[in-house]
Enzyme design. Structure first.
Site, PDB file in Angstrom:
ATOM      1  N   GLU A  57       0.822  -1.209   0.000  1.00  0.00           N
ATOM      2  CA  GLU A  57       0.000   0.000   0.000  1.00  0.00           C
ATOM      3  C   GLU A  57       0.856   1.259   0.000  1.00  0.00           C
ATOM      4  OE1 GLU A  57      -2.169  -2.925   2.857  1.00  0.00           O
ATOM      5  OE2 GLU A  57      -0.170  -2.640   2.000  1.00  0.00           O
ATOM      6  N   ALA A 158      13.908 -38.240  -3.983  1.00  0.00           N
ATOM      7  CA  ALA A 158      14.114 -38.835  -5.300  1.00  0.00           C
ATOM      8  C   ALA A 158      14.153 -40.341  -5.138  1.00  0.00           C
ATOM      9  CB  ALA A 158      15.410 -38.330  -5.921  1.00  0.00           C
ATOM     10  N   THR A 200      22.076 -37.221   7.685  1.00  0.00           N
ATOM     11  CA  THR A 200      22.280 -36.790   6.304  1.00  0.00           C
ATOM     12  C   THR A 200      23.493 -35.877   6.203  1.00  0.00           C
ATOM     13  OG1 THR A 200      19.946 -36.984   5.698  1.00  0.00           O
ATOM     14  CG2 THR A 200      21.262 -35.446   4.421  1.00  0.00           C
ATOM     15  N   ARG A 211      20.682 -23.035  -5.648  1.00  0.00           N
ATOM     16  CA  ARG A 211      21.601 -22.652  -6.702  1.00  0.00           C
ATOM     17  C   ARG A 211      20.865 -22.558  -8.037  1.00  0.00           C
ATOM     18  NH1 ARG A 211      23.732 -26.253  -3.359  1.00  0.00           N
ATOM     19  NH2 ARG A 211      23.548 -28.077  -4.708  1.00  0.00           N
TER      20      ARG A 211
END
Length: 343
Positions: A57, A158, A200, A211
């Protein structure tokens, strides 16, 4: 009286500019604003460019200058009524002499709510709820977080056709194709947290940054969050200066999300291994799944998700497919499935 056709058209334009590419996400919602003259023509427009920048605004009012007086402000979110890094938009609209305000989505944040009532008290006409569902989709993670008091969680993984996320020797680079990995970075950029477990980090040593297609880090990076009790080795790449990193010393998904919500984070991109994914799924804290399926088979190796305690087909966790797309071509083609929980 409802919104006029010109106001509805202006709202569509405001929604479009609210989602301008490159605007950093979190902790503020995306907002667009269009100022209309009494004849329905556009006077000015503006959008919020990120935390600390003028709200939509104010950006539109600044562009309009003295021409803002007597206009209708069409804005995608109820104008705020509080002072944070910037002043209240209600005050700016009143001072500028705006005659009418049309907004889409009500502001559910208790800190900023109350704008519509304050505008009416100042003698300004107010119409709310115009294209509210479309506005909520522009800010789907922010809306979810405000309503539920925790971030929206997207689990990404995946997998091969037979559901393996790693081979028997532990290798997992690369199951997905290069086009799929580039696509992952584009989706990762829409979140404000990338979350993995300490396992991990120890095994894969990921960067967890966003990236571009040339593997260069983008300007605005999500928070890197590592969840787990064990310490993070000092040489791990997640501790470099490419982005901010936080160590969440807990194994409880709800606790991790609570800490992230307290940091004003609204959208978690969960990229941990099968054990962390199973913990979030078992806790009912996965809101969306993005799966990249490679046209390959391993026959053995780690599953994409750990044990969920399901022993019979009738108890399987069912998801609803929201989108299916082929990413890449030829030998580099993967299928991206976007799924949500069934109602």
């Amino acid at each position: 009286m409802g919104a006029t056709p010109a106001e509805t058209a202006a709202m569509r334009r405001a929604l479009q500019i609210a989602a301008t590419p490159g605007v950093p996400l979190g902790p503020n919602p995306r907002v667009g604003c269009v100022l209309l003259a009494e004849d329905g023509s556009e006077v000015a427009e503006g959008f919020h460019r990120g935390a600390g920048a003028p709200h939509a605004e104010v950006a539109a009012l600044t562009e309009a200058g003295d021409d803002a007086r007597g206009t209708t402000a069409v804005v995608t979110l109820e104008p705020c009524n509080h002072t944070g890094r910037t002043g209240p938009c209600v005050e700016a609209l009143v001072t500028a002499g705006v005659r009418r305000v049309v907004f889409a989505q009500a502001d559910l944040n208790p800190v900023a709510a109350g704008g519509a009532d304050a505008l009416r008290a100042a003698g300004i006409e107010v119409e709310g709820g115009v294209l509210a569902e479309e506005a909520a989709q522009v800010n789907r993670a922010w809306t979810f977080a405000v309503e539920h008091g925790r971030p929206f969680v997207t689990w990404k993984f995946a997998t091969t056709l037979d559901g393996r996320s790693a081979a028997a020797d532990g290798t997992s680079r690369w199951i997905s194709s290069e086009p799929a990995r580039q696509d992952t970075h584009r989706l990762r950029a829409e979140c404000d947290v990338v979350l993995v477990g300490t396992g991990t980090v120890e095994v894969d040593d990921p960067l967890l940054t966003v990236r571009d297609d040339w593997d260069r880090p983008v300007r605005h990076q999500p928070l890197r969050a590592v969840m787990g009790l064990r310490d993070i080795a000092a040489d791990r790449r997640v501790l470099n200066n490419h982005a901010e990193t936080v160590h969440l010393r807990t194994r409880e998904p709800a606790e991790a999300l609570r800490e992230l919500f307290e940091r004003d984070r609204q959208h978690v991109w969960l990229e941990g291994g099968p054990t962390l994914a199973a913990a979030f799924l078992a806790a009912g804290l996965v809101d969306e799944v993005v799966a990249y399926v490679a046209p390959s088979l391993l026959g053995a190796g780690a599953n994409a998700v750990g044990d969920l305690g399901i022993t019979t087909v009738s108890d399987q966790l069912r998801l609803r497919i929201r989108q299916a797309a082929v990413i890449g071509t030829g030998a580099d083609a993967n299928v991206r499935l976007t799924l949500g929980r069934t109602p």
